[in-house]
Design a protein around this motif. Structure first.
Motif, mmCIF file in Angstrom:
data_model
loop_
_atom_site.group_PDB
_atom_site.id
_atom_site.type_symbol
_atom_site.label_atom_id
_atom_site.label_comp_id
_atom_site.label_asym_id
_atom_site.label_seq_id
_atom_site.Cartn_x
_atom_site.Cartn_y
_atom_site.Cartn_z
ATOM 1 N N VAL A 1 0.887 -1.265 0.000
ATOM 2 C CA VAL A 1 0.080 -0.005 -0.066
ATOM 3 C C VAL A 1 0.837 1.095 0.028
ATOM 4 O O VAL A 1 1.805 1.143 0.860
ATOM 5 N N ILE A 2 0.723 2.208 -0.836
ATOM 6 C CA ILE A 2 1.490 3.235 -1.106
ATOM 7 C C ILE A 2 0.489 4.402 -1.250
ATOM 8 O O ILE A 2 -0.564 4.329 -1.584
ATOM 9 N N GLU A 3 1.205 5.879 -1.336
ATOM 10 C CA GLU A 3 0.314 6.729 -1.559
ATOM 11 C C GLU A 3 -0.399 6.925 -2.730
ATOM 12 O O GLU A 3 -1.634 6.964 -2.848
ATOM 13 N N ASN A 4 0.423 6.625 -4.086
ATOM 14 C CA ASN A 4 -0.123 6.838 -5.125
ATOM 15 C C ASN A 4 0.513 5.861 -6.264
ATOM 16 O O ASN A 4 1.949 5.921 -5.958
ATOM 17 N N ASP A 5 -0.166 5.264 -6.982
ATOM 18 C CA ASP A 5 0.466 4.085 -7.805
ATOM 19 C C ASP A 5 0.849 4.550 -9.330
ATOM 20 O O ASP A 5 0.228 4.072 -10.250
ATOM 21 N N PHE A 6 1.373 5.794 -9.356
ATOM 22 C CA PHE A 6 1.991 5.933 -10.406
ATOM 23 C C PHE A 6 0.832 6.351 -11.326
ATOM 24 O O PHE A 6 0.698 6.216 -12.715
ATOM 25 N N HIS A 7 -0.309 7.497 -10.936
ATOM 26 C CA HIS A 7 -1.300 7.984 -11.761
ATOM 27 C C HIS A 7 -1.531 9.333 -11.506
ATOM 28 O O HIS A 7 -1.184 9.740 -10.751
ATOM 29 N N ASP A 8 -2.502 9.861 -12.441
ATOM 30 C CA ASP A 8 -3.113 11.415 -12.399
ATOM 31 C C ASP A 8 -3.472 11.676 -11.439
ATOM 32 O O ASP A 8 -3.863 12.900 -11.038
ATOM 33 N N ARG A 9 -4.416 10.510 -10.642
ATOM 34 C CA ARG A 9 -5.462 11.190 -9.718
ATOM 35 C C ARG A 9 -4.661 11.084 -8.238
ATOM 36 O O ARG A 9 -5.037 9.979 -7.480
ATOM 37 N N LYS A 10 -3.895 12.134 -7.918
ATOM 38 C CA LYS A 10 -3.463 12.164 -6.691
ATOM 39 C C LYS A 10 -4.271 12.112 -5.566
ATOM 40 O O LYS A 10 -3.896 12.264 -4.270
ATOM 41 N N ASP A 11 -5.689 12.555 -5.899
ATOM 42 C CA ASP A 11 -6.571 12.698 -4.636
ATOM 43 C C ASP A 11 -6.966 11.209 -4.188
ATOM 44 O O ASP A 11 -7.821 11.161 -3.229
ATOM 45 N N LEU A 12 -6.900 10.337 -5.089
ATOM 46 C CA LEU A 12 -7.301 8.944 -4.851
ATOM 47 C C LEU A 12 -6.062 8.311 -4.044
ATOM 48 O O LEU A 12 -5.179 7.700 -4.822
ATOM 49 N N ALA A 13 -6.231 8.091 -2.957
ATOM 50 C CA ALA A 13 -5.004 7.610 -2.007
ATOM 51 C C ALA A 13 -5.661 6.954 -0.791
ATOM 52 O O ALA A 13 -6.412 7.520 -0.294
ATOM 53 N N PRO A 14 -4.987 5.963 -0.084
ATOM 54 C CA PRO A 14 -3.723 5.330 -0.768
ATOM 55 C C PRO A 14 -4.205 4.263 -1.765
ATOM 56 O O PRO A 14 -5.224 3.886 -1.880
ATOM 57 N N ASN A 15 -3.071 3.612 -2.380
ATOM 58 C CA ASN A 15 -3.365 2.600 -3.525
ATOM 59 C C ASN A 15 -2.601 1.382 -3.048
ATOM 60 O O ASN A 15 -1.510 1.494 -2.522
ATOM 61 N N VAL A 16 -3.338 0.389 -3.575
ATOM 62 C CA VAL A 16 -2.852 -1.152 -3.350
ATOM 63 C C VAL A 16 -1.849 -1.213 -4.566
ATOM 64 O O VAL A 16 -2.298 -0.784 -5.662
ATOM 65 N N CYS A 17 -0.518 -1.523 -4.220
ATOM 66 C CA CYS A 17 0.334 -1.621 -5.344
ATOM 67 C C CYS A 17 1.028 -2.959 -5.432
ATOM 68 O O CYS A 17 1.061 -3.668 -4.529
ATOM 69 N N ALA A 18 1.749 -3.254 -6.805
ATOM 70 C CA ALA A 18 2.646 -4.199 -7.006
ATOM 71 C C ALA A 18 2.001 -5.880 -6.449
ATOM 72 O O ALA A 18 2.610 -6.547 -5.978
ATOM 73 N N VAL A 19 0.662 -5.785 -6.783
ATOM 74 C CA VAL A 19 -0.032 -6.939 -6.637
ATOM 75 C C VAL A 19 0.458 -7.958 -7.415
ATOM 76 O O VAL A 19 0.357 -7.994 -8.851
ATOM 77 N N TYR A 20 1.047 -9.401 -7.136
ATOM 78 C CA TYR A 20 1.658 -10.233 -7.737
ATOM 79 C C TYR A 20 1.516 -11.709 -6.903
ATOM 80 O O TYR A 20 1.576 -11.647 -5.762
ATOM 81 N N THR A 21 1.173 -12.619 -7.993
ATOM 82 C CA THR A 21 1.155 -13.975 -7.447
ATOM 83 C C THR A 21 2.053 -15.119 -8.631
ATOM 84 O O THR A 21 1.775 -14.813 -9.526
ATOM 85 N N GLU A 22 2.946 -15.645 -7.845
ATOM 86 C CA GLU A 22 3.479 -16.356 -9.070
ATOM 87 C C GLU A 22 2.836 -17.267 -9.613
ATOM 88 O O GLU A 22 1.667 -17.833 -9.197
ATOM 89 N N GLU A 23 3.122 -17.410 -11.015
ATOM 90 C CA GLU A 23 2.362 -18.065 -11.893
ATOM 91 C C GLU A 23 1.820 -19.494 -11.482
ATOM 92 O O GLU A 23 0.614 -19.753 -11.748
ATOM 93 N N ALA A 24 2.905 -20.384 -11.075
ATOM 94 C CA ALA A 24 2.510 -21.574 -10.402
ATOM 95 C C ALA A 24 1.559 -21.859 -9.447
ATOM 96 O O ALA A 24 0.758 -22.831 -9.144
ATOM 97 N N CYS A 25 1.576 -20.543 -8.940
ATOM 98 C CA CYS A 25 0.339 -20.485 -7.565
ATOM 99 C C CYS A 25 -0.836 -19.980 -7.596
ATOM 100 O O CYS A 25 -1.720 -19.663 -6.813
ATOM 101 N N ARG A 26 -1.169 -19.248 -8.981
ATOM 102 C CA ARG A 26 -2.366 -18.722 -9.362
ATOM 103 C C ARG A 26 -3.602 -19.502 -9.192
ATOM 104 O O ARG A 26 -3.464 -20.707 -9.324
ATOM 105 N N GLY A 27 -4.870 -19.159 -9.155
ATOM 106 C CA GLY A 27 -6.225 -19.832 -8.858
ATOM 107 C C GLY A 27 -6.069 -20.505 -7.495
ATOM 108 O O GLY A 27 -7.141 -21.419 -7.433
ATOM 109 N N LYS A 28 -5.252 -20.064 -6.533
ATOM 110 C CA LYS A 28 -5.509 -20.797 -5.315
ATOM 111 C C LYS A 28 -6.145 -19.862 -4.271
ATOM 112 O O LYS A 28 -5.699 -20.347 -2.973
#
Length: 150
Positions: free
Chosen positions: A65-92
């Protein structure tokens, strides 16, 4: 059946370097940027946190969770960022569980609503997120979808 462990970085600060390297390997954002955000969280400078899913000692999913995830709407904060699941573990259910942990943690600190930017459709709605608007990502040619969790 996998036996995943979910943790906040504050519960496992020794994972900071490994987490920064893992996120960097997925998103190509400089390791130093992750370390700066993680240090601010670990020192209590911010309540915007970092969340991991572990399979043993291996990171298989995560988000922050960060203040702004690199977008123009600085008023929309905070932002969930860097969401990632390893490919072999997806769907679980890893990303869904992490999203629930993040939302609950932020709400427990009085931080609501929270936002996220994505190109996915249909995924985040399953976890209580609502489409809010389109935003322009920094340096991106196309608009992206902004979601809100109230």
């Amino acid at each position: 059946m996998e036996n995943y462990t979910y943790t906040k970085l504050r519960e496992r600060p020794e994972l900071k370097q490994a987490a920064a390297e893992w996120f960097h390997s997925k998103w190509n954002v400089p390791i130093e940027a992750y370390l700066d955000c993680m240090d601010a969280y670990l020192s209590g400078e911010t309540e915007y946190g970092w969340y991991l899913c572990l399979d043993g000692n291996k990171i298989v999913g995560g988000m922050g969770v960060i203040e702004n995830d690199f977008h123009d709407r600085k008023d929309l904060a905070p932002n969930v960022c860097a969401v990632y699941t390893e490919e072999a573990c997806r769907g679980k259910g890893i990303a869904g569980q992490l999203l629930t942990i993040v939302v609950d943690d932020m709400k427990s600190k009085g931080i609501t609503p929270i936002y996220l930017v994505t190109d996915h459709t249909g995924f985040y709605e399953r976890y209580g997120w609502e489409f809010l608007c389109m935003v322009q990502g920094d340096g991106e040619p196309d608009m992206s979808r902004m979601y809100i969790h109230r």
